[in-house]
Scaffold this active site. Structure first.
Site, PDB file in Angstrom:
ATOM      1  N   ASP A  83      -0.375  -5.426  -5.218  1.00 16.40           N
ATOM      2  CA  ASP A  83      -1.483  -6.150  -4.839  1.00 16.40           C
ATOM      3  C   ASP A  83      -1.778  -7.485  -4.858  1.00 16.40           C
ATOM      4  O   ASP A  83      -2.522  -8.045  -5.491  1.00 16.40           O
ATOM      5  CB  ASP A  83      -2.661  -5.562  -6.170  1.00 16.40           C
ATOM      6  CG  ASP A  83      -2.424  -4.082  -6.645  1.00 16.40           C
ATOM      7  OD1 ASP A  83      -1.974  -3.374  -5.464  1.00 16.40           O
ATOM      8  OD2 ASP A  83      -2.617  -3.595  -7.629  1.00 16.40           O
ATOM      9  N   GLU A  86      -9.918   1.769  -1.187  1.00 12.18           N
ATOM     10  CA  GLU A  86      -9.875   0.966  -2.234  1.00 12.18           C
ATOM     11  C   GLU A  86      -9.154  -0.256  -1.779  1.00 12.18           C
ATOM     12  O   GLU A  86      -9.013  -0.441  -0.598  1.00 12.18           O
ATOM     13  CB  GLU A  86      -8.997   1.709  -3.466  1.00 12.18           C
ATOM     14  CG  GLU A  86      -7.373   1.690  -2.982  1.00 12.18           C
ATOM     15  CD  GLU A  86      -6.762   2.237  -4.195  1.00 12.18           C
ATOM     16  OE1 GLU A  86      -7.165   2.623  -5.209  1.00 12.18           O
ATOM     17  OE2 GLU A  86      -5.473   2.142  -4.279  1.00 12.18           O
TER      18      GLU A  86
END
Length: 761
Positions: free
Chosen positions: A56, A233
């Site tokens: 991420d 997402e």
């Protein structure tokens, strides 16, 4: 070589010559003598030098001339313990300095439970400080637990120290029917009017955007959903050519070697949507849209997603993301955590949409990386050291060190190239600053902090060109970029140089082209740093090649009930051939996991070579209602635990096209299943699997989908192992209620030529 002699209209020549601007065609090449700065050579995974996993990732360029990167709270290395988010910095994207964790047990947010995960940091510069947004998976605000929220922390430098706020920016959100919506994956954004936004959300609840206060720490107004639930997402928004581009990740992030995570994009004229893809399909609808920005291509990296975007000193964009090496997908200890290192690749803008390496996808061979360098002999981190005449030594900055001071006029010692020029510099102070390109008087950009305006103009004979805009109140260092390309000069001001300028002005005219001349900076006392002048980077103009169907090899048209080339695995007696179609009721079984009870109708694959398998299938799954996981389509089947399938599928309230993969690859023999997503679903779909056998004997299958049989979307590639001999066929399964029937029109095989890609070796 750029052409320098042109036939010009008389009026245009008179005007543009008078302002130091010439007109004429441009090929995008730079002149000899004005080379672009050297680029470092990088190779994925770029984080291998200091970590096993760095998931991420987010990135910001510090005023000290480093790129700072941040990652979620997985263990950094095999055998390690989870950290409270990680920090590292680099200048060349090959060697990194690890800076430690964002928080310690003593400094972690007091309103997060002790067992809460801290995920997906996103860092922005707001005023004189840095703001980090992050996910808190479990807050102390509700006893039920799993009430995720968006937290924030501030720091004086991008390396910290980080101080968490006393409460969330976005608090937990109760979902209708019980539980809590997934309030994950924040991403900040500042618009050209100075308004700040925050994007957040995930599969359970969708992606939302809210306005936030000037300090970035308080949500204000009513949030708006911009992407449907059960699809996206990891939102990230940039502003590009007047469009707001939402990029987000889809599918399972963490299924080991069968992870199909990918990045998709939509754009809007408003930061609050609606966002639509290149085909005009919304990202917030049941048959959900999304133009593929990044997806796996058959090399060793799969599950490529949850990204950030950075811009180097030439104006070239790069996408920074995590991926999974399918040959080494898990941390050895503790087992079960996906090994997700950080990767970086060039991001091209083709027809207004972002495409990693023009659509070629992740690289695993040496590639040109982002550069911090400048042309014209300029030392970016010490502007007074050389490259300019008239540049004074500025005050030493606590973050950036050496600076330059513009008092009077400072000019580059050498001329900037004609045509495509990129200028970038960090500026600080309350005095007006003018940046001039082209021969005097040229094109002048003026930043006026006291008058709170950003302006740009040409002057001279004929009609002048002007544009200006108001500036919001800001403080500290700001980044000014000026980009001149054929027909356009654009200037923008931002706090963090992350494609979210708070002010922007543009001059446009057919055949507008800035002439070669020194770049001039003029001010009564502006401090500057990280100054670069380079030939402007050029995006690829076309997408990477995709498979094309050639001559028909063989096939089954379902003209009669006899199908001798097809064989059943677990025959379904309800399937029948009639009226030129195979009509197959959707079975209430599936092929994933340990059941292996679903039927398959298979055809031997053609001999070795490149070929395409195609079917046309009609399966009406309605819209919005829950009918998990009814699906039908094509399958490449080695065994019941080793296959790849491409079909249209109902996933909760959405209708999607999934290219799934099951493989028995866990150390204990368990299977893992995941899927990539390819194109937009419709009741009638044309589906293709393009096949290529590598020199090592692996079978590569790339998925293509179409809603009309003419326009194709080509997406992810899965590999089946050397030594297997997969057969190709059809399937119709996933759930028998409500009743549905898949109708197949044909199964055909065509010759093709697999497009080569030097980055997929």
């Amino acid at each position: 070589m750029r052409t320098t002699k042109h036939r010009l209209a008389v009026v245009t020549t008179a005007l543009l010559a008078a302002v130091g601007v010439v007109a004429g065609p441009s090929s995008g090449a730079t002149r000899p003598g004005d080379p672009a700065p050297p680029r470092p050579v990088t190779q994925n995974a770029v984080s291998d030098s200091f970590s096993d996993t760095y998931a991420d990732p987010s990135v910001i360029r510090g005023k000290d001339g480093w790129w700072y990167t941040y990652a979620t709270s997985d263990p950094l290395v095999s055998g390690g313990t989870p950290g409270l988010m990680h920090m590292a910095r680099t200048k060349d994207w090959s060697s990194f300095e690890y800076l430690g964790t964002v928080f310690s047990d003593a400094t972690r947010p007091t309103w997060a439970t002790r067992t809460s995960g801290l995920w997906a940091p996103d860092v922005r510069k707001i005023g004189d400080r840095y703001v980090m947004y992050f996910t808190v998976t479990d807050s102390t605000q509700h006893p039920q637990g799993d009430d995720s929220a968006i937290g924030a922390a501030t720091a004086p430098t991008p390396a910290g120290p980080w101080t968490a706020t006393d409460g969330p920016v976005v608090p937990p959100r109760a979902a209708p029917g019980g539980g809590w919506w997934w309030t994950f994956d924040p991403s900040g954004f500042t618009d050209v009017d100075g308004q700040r936004y925050l994007y957040y959300g995930s599969y359970f609840g969708g992606i939302w955007v809210t306005k936030v206060a000037d300090d970035g720490l308080t949500a204000v107004g009513e949030p708006v959903r911009v992407a449907v639930d059960n699809r996206y997402e990891g939102a990230y928004v940039v502003r590009r050519d007047g469009w707001y581009v939402l990029m987000a990740s889809a599918a399972n992030c963490c299924a080991g070697p069968s992870t199909g995570y990918s990045v998709f994009a939509g754009r809007s004229r408003s930061p609050m949507g609606p966002f639509v893809d290149a085909e005009g399909t919304s990202l917030d609808t049941s048959a959900v849209g999304g133009t593929i920005a990044l997806t796996q291509n058959g090399n060793r990296f799969v599950g490529v997603g949850h990204h950030a975007v950075v811009t180097d000193s030439t104006g070239a964009d790069f996408v920074v993301y995590h991926g999974i090496d399918r040959h080494d997908p898990w941390l050895a200890e503790p087992f079960g955590i996906n090994r997700r290192p950080m990767l970086a690749d060039r991001l091209d803008w083709v027809d207004g949409f972002p495409r990693a390496r023009a659509g070629a996808g992740p690289s695993d061979t040496p590639q040109p990386g982002p550069t911090l360098g400048s042309s014209l002999g300029i030392t970016p981190e010490d502007p007074a050291a050389g490259g300019f005449t008239g540049m004074r030594v500025g005050p030493r900055d606590r973050l950036g060190g050496a600076t330059g001071l513009v008092r009077g006029t400072a000019s580059t010692r050498r001329a900037a190239p004609a045509g495509d020029v990129h200028v970038r510099l960090d500026v600080r102070g309350d005095k007006p600053l003018r940046v001039t390109l082209g021969r005097a008087p040229g094109v002048t950009v003026t930043v006026d902090p006291r008058g709170r305006t950003l302006g740009m103009s040409t002057s001279g004979a004929g009609r002048p060109l002007r544009d200006s805009t108001a500036l919001p109140r800001t403080s500290g260092w700001q980044t000014l970029t000026v980009r001149a390309t054929d027909g356009q000069v654009r200037a923008s001001l931002s706090e963090d140089d992350l494609h979210d300028p708070y002010a922007e002005v543009t001059l446009e005219r057919d055949r507008l082209r800035v002439g070669s001349a020194p770049v001039r900076l003029s001010s009564g006392g502006t401090v500057v740093d990280n100054v670069v002048v380079t030939p402007a980077a050029q995006d690829a103009r076309e997408l990477a090649p995709v498979p094309q169907a050639g001559a028909l090899i063989t096939g089954e048209e379902f003209d009669d009930a006899s199908t001798p080339a097809l064989t059943w695995v677990r025959e379904n007696p309800q399937a029948r051939v009639e009226d030129g179609q195979l009509r197959w009721p959707v079975e209430g079984t599936d092929l994933t996991g340990g059941g292996n009870q679903a039927g398959l109708l298979l055809h031997d694959a053609p001999d070795d070579g490149d070929w395409i398998a195609q079917t046309k299938v009609h399966l009406d799954l309605g819209s919005d209602e829950i009918r998990n996981y009814q699906q039908a389509g094509l399958v490449a089947h080695a065994t019941d635990d080793d296959f790849a399938r491409l079909g249209t599928v109902a996933i909760w309230n959405t209708r999607q096209t999934e290219f799934g993969r099951e493989v028995a690859a866990a150390p204990d023999g368990r299977t893992s299943y995941g899927g990539a997503l390819v194109g937009t679903a419709a009741p009638t779909m044309w589906l293709r699997l393009a096949h290529h056998r590598t020199a090592e004997g692996e079978h590569l299958y790339r998925a293509g989908t179409s809603r009309d049989g003419r326009t194709w979307t080509w997406g992810a590639t899965w590999a089946l192992g050397a030594g297997t001999e997969p057969r190709i066929g059809l399937y119709s399964h996933g759930g028998a209620s409500p009743a549905a029937v898949a109708s197949f029109d044909h199964l055909r095989f065509y010759r093709t030529r697999w497009p080569s890609d030097p980055g997929a070796g």
